[in-house]
Design a protein around this motif. Structure first.
Motif, mmCIF file in Angstrom:
data_model
loop_
_atom_site.group_PDB
_atom_site.id
_atom_site.type_symbol
_atom_site.label_atom_id
_atom_site.label_comp_id
_atom_site.label_asym_id
_atom_site.label_seq_id
_atom_site.Cartn_x
_atom_site.Cartn_y
_atom_site.Cartn_z
ATOM 1 N N HIS A 1 34.896 15.977 37.116
ATOM 2 C CA HIS A 1 33.509 15.624 36.746
ATOM 3 C C HIS A 1 33.421 14.513 35.686
ATOM 4 C CE1 HIS A 1 33.785 19.066 33.575
ATOM 5 N NE2 HIS A 1 34.171 17.939 33.038
ATOM 6 N N ASN B 1 30.945 23.381 34.147
ATOM 7 C CA ASN B 1 30.782 23.736 32.735
ATOM 8 C C ASN B 1 29.871 22.760 32.017
ATOM 9 O OD1 ASN B 1 33.335 21.897 32.651
ATOM 10 N ND2 ASN B 1 32.726 22.045 30.507
ATOM 11 N N HIS C 1 28.890 20.898 28.429
ATOM 12 C CA HIS C 1 29.721 20.340 27.355
ATOM 13 C C HIS C 1 28.927 20.286 26.046
ATOM 14 C CE1 HIS C 1 31.536 18.914 31.103
ATOM 15 N NE2 HIS C 1 32.664 18.784 30.455
ATOM 16 N N HIS D 1 26.751 16.209 32.842
ATOM 17 C CA HIS D 1 27.631 15.535 33.814
ATOM 18 C C HIS D 1 28.521 16.506 34.578
ATOM 19 C CE1 HIS D 1 30.399 15.716 30.263
ATOM 20 N NE2 HIS D 1 31.344 15.812 31.175
ATOM 21 N N HIS E 1 43.768 16.763 31.492
ATOM 22 C CA HIS E 1 43.291 15.793 30.499
ATOM 23 C C HIS E 1 43.162 16.444 29.132
ATOM 24 C CE1 HIS E 1 39.441 17.567 31.825
ATOM 25 N NE2 HIS E 1 38.726 16.866 30.964
ATOM 26 N N GLU F 1 39.566 23.534 32.031
ATOM 27 C CA GLU F 1 38.413 23.464 32.953
ATOM 28 C C GLU F 1 38.807 23.917 34.354
ATOM 29 O OE1 GLU F 1 35.708 19.831 31.030
ATOM 30 O OE2 GLU F 1 37.009 19.351 32.710
HETATM 31 FE FE FE Z 1 34.666 18.067 31.038
#
Ligand code: FE
Ligand code: DHB
Length: 284
Positions: A12, A57, A59, A125, A196, A243
């Motif tokens: 995402h 999710n 943020h 997002h 990440h 995530e």
């Molecule tokens: Fe994220």
């Protein structure tokens, strides 16, 4: 009866949304990222789901440290794109299948998954970018081609739910969907990831080998994969790699035996490895 026919796993990355919103997807940096979604756009057009059950999710956009629901189900009539600092993304408002969302809330809670019910919520997002990559450019005047039931999972503030809990929640979502008495084609999305890390000394960490093994095992060994402890996500896939637990919700909602119809993996997009997979139930 409503039926879950397929699952989509998808990163995402916010910069992917910015690239689409500013019309730079054909630049050399972005071109290979979007190339991998061409087949997906054809696939979803063909599949034409009535409803997308979208596991994502937030943020710290809607929720912050003052309120941390582990699982929050969107039951409002619609969900506007949130302002994450640069104004809301210029994409359509997300419309719910409110009756089905209420049914799923009831079914999950009576099935002993005590989700939080959200009757008002904006979406960041985490939800809008997967819709954009799958459906292509849309303006606020357009409509998303499917209704969307959002399920927001806490993966930002420790402790996130375990992969096992997420996998079993997927099974409960399937029971909920299949007990809804309307003939609907439902596709479930598991979003976020892949490897990440956005912070501190290991910022920029990407682990292609680990990501590839995760995608392989998602099809072939979903139960084993769901047993992976949090510390492995953190160590191997970086602090934001956790995530990925959301993909287990999607996988748990599918048959044990699925067909992988598409896969896309590209490094980098922003700080992130972009991963994407489409899995179909064999009977669908
Ligand atoms: Fe994220
Ligand atoms: C990035 C990735 C994310 O998952 C996110 O939520 C925010 C930023 C990034 O790669 O920049």
């Amino acid at each position: 009866m409503a039926r879950i026919t397929a699952g989509v796993g998808c990163s995402h990355v916010p910069a992917i949304g910015v690239a689409m919103d500013t019309g730079i997807t054909d630049q050399p940096y972005w071109q290979p990222v979007f190339k991998g979604f061409e087949k997906s756009r054809e696939w979803i057009k063909e599949k034409n789901p009535d409803v997308i059950f979208l596991v994502y999710n937030d943020h710290c956009t809607v929720f912050d440290a003052s309120c941390i629901p582990t699982f929050a189900l969107g039951c409002a009539a619609e969900f506007a794109p949130a302002d994450e600092g640069w104004g809301p993304r210029p994409v359509p408002v997300v419309k719910n299948h409110q009756k089905m969302a209420s049914h799923i809330a009831q079914s999950l809670i009576l099935d002993e998954f005590d989700i939080t019910i959200m009757n008002e919520m904006e979406v960041d997002h985490g939800l809008t970018v997967p819709l954009s990559v799958m459906y292509g450019d849309k303006t606020p005047e357009d409509e998303w081609p499917a209704l969307v039931i959002p399920l927001c999972v806490n993966v930002v503030q420790y402790p996130a739910p375990t992969g096992n809990r997420c996998y079993n929640l997927g099974k409960a979502i399937r029971r909920a969907v299949e007990s809804f008495d309307e003939d609907l084609n439902v596709v479930i999305f598991g979003t976020g990831g892949m490897s990440h890390q956005l912070q501190y000394k290991r910022a920029g960490l990407i682990n292609q080998e680990w990501d590839t093994a995760f995608l392989d095992r998602l099809t072939s060994d979903p139960v084993g994969l769901s047993q992976m402890p949090h510390v492995e996500y953190l160590r191997e896939a970086g602090s934001e790699g956790v995530e990925m637990v959301m993909w287990h919700v999607m996988r748990g909602a599918l048959d044990d035996d699925v067909t992988e119809v598409h896969r896309h993996y590209h490094v980098p997009a922003s700080n992130t490895a972009v991963g994407h997979i489409i899995l179909e139930n064999k009977a669908s």
